[in-house]
Each structure stands twice: as structure tokens, then as C-alpha cells.
Write a protein that holds these residues in place. Structure first.
Motif, mmCIF file in Angstrom:
data_model
loop_
_atom_site.group_PDB
_atom_site.id
_atom_site.type_symbol
_atom_site.label_atom_id
_atom_site.label_comp_id
_atom_site.label_asym_id
_atom_site.label_seq_id
_atom_site.Cartn_x
_atom_site.Cartn_y
_atom_site.Cartn_z
ATOM 1 N N VAL A 6 42.362 43.305 99.522
ATOM 2 C CA VAL A 6 42.845 43.532 98.150
ATOM 3 C C VAL A 6 42.198 42.537 97.212
ATOM 4 N N SER A 7 41.826 43.006 96.023
ATOM 5 C CA SER A 7 41.442 42.017 95.022
ATOM 6 C C SER A 7 42.085 42.351 93.673
ATOM 7 N N LEU A 8 42.444 41.291 92.994
ATOM 8 C CA LEU A 8 43.064 41.399 91.669
ATOM 9 C C LEU A 8 42.077 40.830 90.660
ATOM 10 N N GLN A 9 41.829 41.572 89.594
ATOM 11 C CA GLN A 9 40.930 41.082 88.547
ATOM 12 C C GLN A 9 41.675 41.018 87.226
ATOM 13 N N ALA A 10 41.841 39.816 86.741
ATOM 14 C CA ALA A 10 42.537 39.567 85.469
ATOM 15 C C ALA A 10 43.863 40.324 85.389
ATOM 16 N N VAL A 11 44.616 40.270 86.470
ATOM 17 C CA VAL A 11 45.887 41.008 86.528
ATOM 18 C C VAL A 11 47.010 40.203 85.867
ATOM 19 N N GLU A 12 47.777 40.900 85.052
ATOM 20 C CA GLU A 12 48.874 40.277 84.318
ATOM 21 C C GLU A 12 50.096 41.186 84.414
ATOM 22 N N LYS A 13 51.290 40.597 84.502
ATOM 23 C CA LYS A 13 52.493 41.436 84.477
ATOM 24 C C LYS A 13 53.480 40.869 83.471
ATOM 25 N N ILE A 14 53.802 41.695 82.502
ATOM 26 C CA ILE A 14 54.778 41.295 81.489
ATOM 27 C C ILE A 14 55.962 42.246 81.564
ATOM 28 N N TYR A 15 57.162 41.702 81.699
ATOM 29 C CA TYR A 15 58.375 42.536 81.675
ATOM 30 C C TYR A 15 58.955 42.497 80.270
ATOM 31 N N THR A 23 56.421 36.842 80.761
ATOM 32 C CA THR A 23 55.170 36.912 81.507
ATOM 33 C C THR A 23 55.458 36.470 82.936
ATOM 34 N N ALA A 24 55.695 37.435 83.815
ATOM 35 C CA ALA A 24 56.008 37.118 85.210
ATOM 36 C C ALA A 24 54.753 36.661 85.938
ATOM 37 N N LEU A 25 53.607 37.211 85.535
ATOM 38 C CA LEU A 25 52.339 36.828 86.145
ATOM 39 C C LEU A 25 51.290 36.713 85.037
ATOM 40 N N ALA A 26 50.746 35.498 84.866
ATOM 41 C CA ALA A 26 49.673 35.296 83.888
ATOM 42 C C ALA A 26 48.365 35.779 84.511
ATOM 43 N N SER A 27 47.347 35.944 83.689
ATOM 44 C CA SER A 27 46.082 36.531 84.150
ATOM 45 C C SER A 27 45.604 35.900 85.471
ATOM 46 N N THR A 28 45.480 36.745 86.491
ATOM 47 C CA THR A 28 45.227 36.259 87.848
ATOM 48 C C THR A 28 44.045 36.970 88.486
ATOM 49 N N ASP A 29 43.136 36.183 89.063
ATOM 50 C CA ASP A 29 42.071 36.724 89.924
ATOM 51 C C ASP A 29 42.369 36.250 91.333
ATOM 52 N N ILE A 54 52.621 43.703 93.291
ATOM 53 C CA ILE A 54 51.356 44.240 92.765
ATOM 54 C C ILE A 54 50.350 44.402 93.907
ATOM 55 N N VAL A 55 50.267 43.386 94.769
ATOM 56 C CA VAL A 55 49.356 43.463 95.927
ATOM 57 C C VAL A 55 49.744 44.648 96.823
ATOM 58 N N GLY A 56 51.053 44.925 96.920
ATOM 59 C CA GLY A 56 51.537 45.999 97.791
ATOM 60 C C GLY A 56 51.562 47.369 97.130
ATOM 61 N N CYS A 57 50.963 47.508 95.967
ATOM 62 C CA CYS A 57 50.919 48.794 95.250
ATOM 63 C C CYS A 57 52.329 49.338 94.996
ATOM 64 N N VAL A 58 53.277 48.428 94.762
ATOM 65 C CA VAL A 58 54.661 48.852 94.489
ATOM 66 C C VAL A 58 54.868 48.973 92.982
ATOM 67 N N ILE A 59 54.273 48.060 92.215
ATOM 68 C CA ILE A 59 54.366 48.136 90.754
ATOM 69 C C ILE A 59 52.957 48.056 90.156
ATOM 70 N N TYR A 60 52.842 48.566 88.930
ATOM 71 C CA TYR A 60 51.566 48.508 88.223
ATOM 72 C C TYR A 60 51.502 47.217 87.397
ATOM 73 N N PRO A 61 50.315 46.604 87.312
ATOM 74 C CA PRO A 61 50.198 45.469 86.387
ATOM 75 C C PRO A 61 50.203 45.962 84.946
ATOM 76 N N THR A 62 50.513 45.069 84.007
ATOM 77 C CA THR A 62 50.445 45.424 82.589
ATOM 78 C C THR A 62 48.985 45.425 82.132
ATOM 79 N N GLN A 63 48.211 44.482 82.694
ATOM 80 C CA GLN A 63 46.779 44.356 82.362
ATOM 81 C C GLN A 63 46.006 44.121 83.649
ATOM 82 N N GLY A 64 44.729 44.423 83.620
ATOM 83 C CA GLY A 64 43.857 44.078 84.734
ATOM 84 C C GLY A 64 43.732 45.184 85.764
ATOM 85 N N LYS A 65 42.922 44.890 86.786
ATOM 86 C CA LYS A 65 42.628 45.902 87.789
ATOM 87 C C LYS A 65 42.958 45.413 89.195
ATOM 88 N N VAL A 66 43.431 46.356 90.021
ATOM 89 C CA VAL A 66 43.689 46.058 91.429
ATOM 90 C C VAL A 66 42.788 46.960 92.266
#
Ligand SMILES: Nc1ncnc2c1ncn2[C@@H]1O[C@H](COP(=O)(O)OP(=O)(O)OP(=O)(O)O)[C@@H](O)[C@H]1O
Length: 233
Positions: A6-15, A23-29, A54-66
Motif C-alpha cells: 500500500v502507498s499513500l500519497q499526500a493523504v489527508e482526512k478531515i472530519y 484534521t484526523a490525519l494531516a498530509s501523509t506519504d 484508510i490503509v484498509g480501504c475502509v474509509i476514503y481520504p478527504t485528499q490525496g491518493k491511495v
């Protein structure tokens, strides 16, 4: 050889709840590989479960690519993500989540039956998975007739019976005594050395000795460094 799963590119999650956004997850690679046991640690509310989801494909990130095995999954439908979870990812939880009226064997057969595999094949493969976790003599027990450690081993057998590339574990030892926790970690370590990517969210500092890699999350920020280790002693 470790391969990227799995790779995360600039992934962010905002609730967003009402007027407030968290911001539960700030921009993450991040890149997670086979043959590795990775611990995700950090204070309560720091974003560990969000990252695992996010890694487990359970929720979608707000920004970025998985990306899963090199293919982008961020744009896929809920159904397609469910299919990836069923075929490619094994989940293990603190409270085991076994189906109480079913025996250990029947619990482990469930993911295969959901995949449309015949009952006989599902049974053969479930027996093998239960043998792998050392529970061949408990296959006909109902969960209530198993100890906590044995229940977690059934849950691991259920997670690995589909031969997933990745195992995601949320506090898998939190309900167990030290001895059972050790057995579970040895099992997960062995699955990593056989080629799976094993990712574990935990507060349990004793688990650090099993880790190939430790990721710390603090206030939604992910760091790979193990220099923070002293802070968590
Ligand atoms: N569905 C949601 N809606 C709104 N806020 C959420 C949601 N899920 C999580 N949060 C918030 O996002 C932040 C990160 O939560 P998360 O569950 O990922 O943390 P955690 O590190 O796993 O915590 P813990 O160790 O206590 O389980 C927290 O502030 C939490 O309140």
C-alpha cells in the motif's frame, strides 16, 4: 524480498461535524511492504485508527491518493473497495468479533463462503488455517468455550484463511494477558516473515520488540522515526 503493498500519497482526512472540522490525519506519504511487521503507535485520538482505516480501504481520504499493489483505489466505488477488503486484507480486532453461535471452524469458513467457495473447500482451507494457529484440537468449540487468547487465534485464522497480502490489527492484544499476547505476536510475526504486510495499531509498549518498523502518529502527523521511543517508555 519486501514488495510495496500500500502507498499513500499526500493523504489527508478531515472530519466535518457541524461547524467544526477535525484534521484526523494531516498530509501523509507512506509506503507499507510485505514481509514487515509495522506498529502504529501514538496517544489516544492522534489518528491511528483513521490511518489504519484508510490503509484498509475502509474509509476514503478527504485528499490525496491511495494505491493498493500499484493501482489507485481512491476513486473506486464502495462495492469495489469491499471486494478488495474481502480478497486482499485480513482484519483482526481487540474484541475478536467472532460469531457466537458458530464453532471455531464455522467462523473461519465464513470469509470463504462469502467469496462463493464451496463448503468442502472452505472447510479444508479453514482446517489448515486453524492448524497454522495451533488450534486443531478446538475446531468444534463455540467461542464461549475458548480462552481470550484462543479466540484471538481463531480470529487470526479467519483473517488469514483467504490468504490476504495484508493483515490489519487494531489493538489485537489489548484484551489478553501477557502470555497470550506473546503467542499472538509470535503468530503475527511469523505471518510477516512468510510474506504478509502486518500492520498493528497498539498502545502496548511491550509489542515494540516484535516490530520491524514503528510509525508514530501525533495530532494527525505521521512520523517514521523511532527516536521518539523514549517518550513512550
Ligand atoms: N467519524 C468521525 N467523525 C468525527 N471525528 C472523528 C471520527 N473518527 C475519528 N474522529 C476524530 O479524529 C481524531 C482521530 O481519531 P482516531 O480514532 O483515528 O484516533 P486514535 O489514535 O485511533 O485514538 P484511540 O487510540 O483513542 O483509538 C480524533 O480527534 C477523533 O475524535
Amino acid at each position: 524480498m519486501p514488495e510495496e503493498i500500500v502507498s499513500l500519497q499526500a493523504v489527508e482526512k478531515i472530519y466535518q461535524t457541524g461547524d467544526t472540522s477535525i484534521t484526523a490525519l494531516a498530509s501523509t506519504d507512506l509506503s507499507l511492504s510485505s514481509n514487515q511487521l509495522t506498529l502504529i503507535m501514538g496517544p489516544s485520538g492522534s489518528g491511528k485508527t483513521t490511518l489504519l482505516s484508510i490503509v484498509g480501504c475502509v474509509i476514503y481520504p478527504t485528499q490525496g491518493k491511495v494505491f493498493y499493489k500499484g493501482s489507485e483505489v481512491t476513486g473506486l466505488s464502495e462495492d469495489k473497495l469491499a471486494e478488495i477488503r474481502l480478497r486482499e486484507i485480513g482484519f483482526v480486532f481487540q474484541q475478536f468479533n467472532l460469531i457466537e453461535p458458530l464453532t471455531a471452524l464455522e467462523n473461519v469458513m465464513q470469509p470463504l463462503l462469502l467469496q462463493g467457495i464451496s463448503k468442502q473447500d472452505a472447510k479444508d482451507r479453514a482446517l489448515k488455517a486453524l492448524e497454522e494457529v495451533g488450534l486443531s484440537d478446538r475446531i468444534n468449540n463455540l467461542p464461549k468455550k475458548l480462552s481470550g487468547g484462543q479466540k484471538q487465534r481463531v480470529a487470526i485464522a479467519r483473517a488469514l484463511v483467504t490468504n490476504p497480502s495484508m493483515m490489519l490489527c487494531d489493538e489485537p492484544t489489548a484484551s489478553l494477558d501477557a502470555k497470550s499476547a506473546g503467542i499472538i505476536m509470535e503468530e503475527l510475526k511469523s505471518l510477516a516473515s512468510q510474506g504478509k504486510a502486518v500492520i498493528i495499531v497498539t498502545h502496548d509498549l511491550r509489542l515494540r520488540k516484535y516490530a520491524d518498523r514503528i510509525i508514530y502518529v501525533e495530532e494527525g502527523k505521521v512520523s517514521n522515526s523511532i527516536q521518539h521511543e523514549e517518550d513512550y517508555k
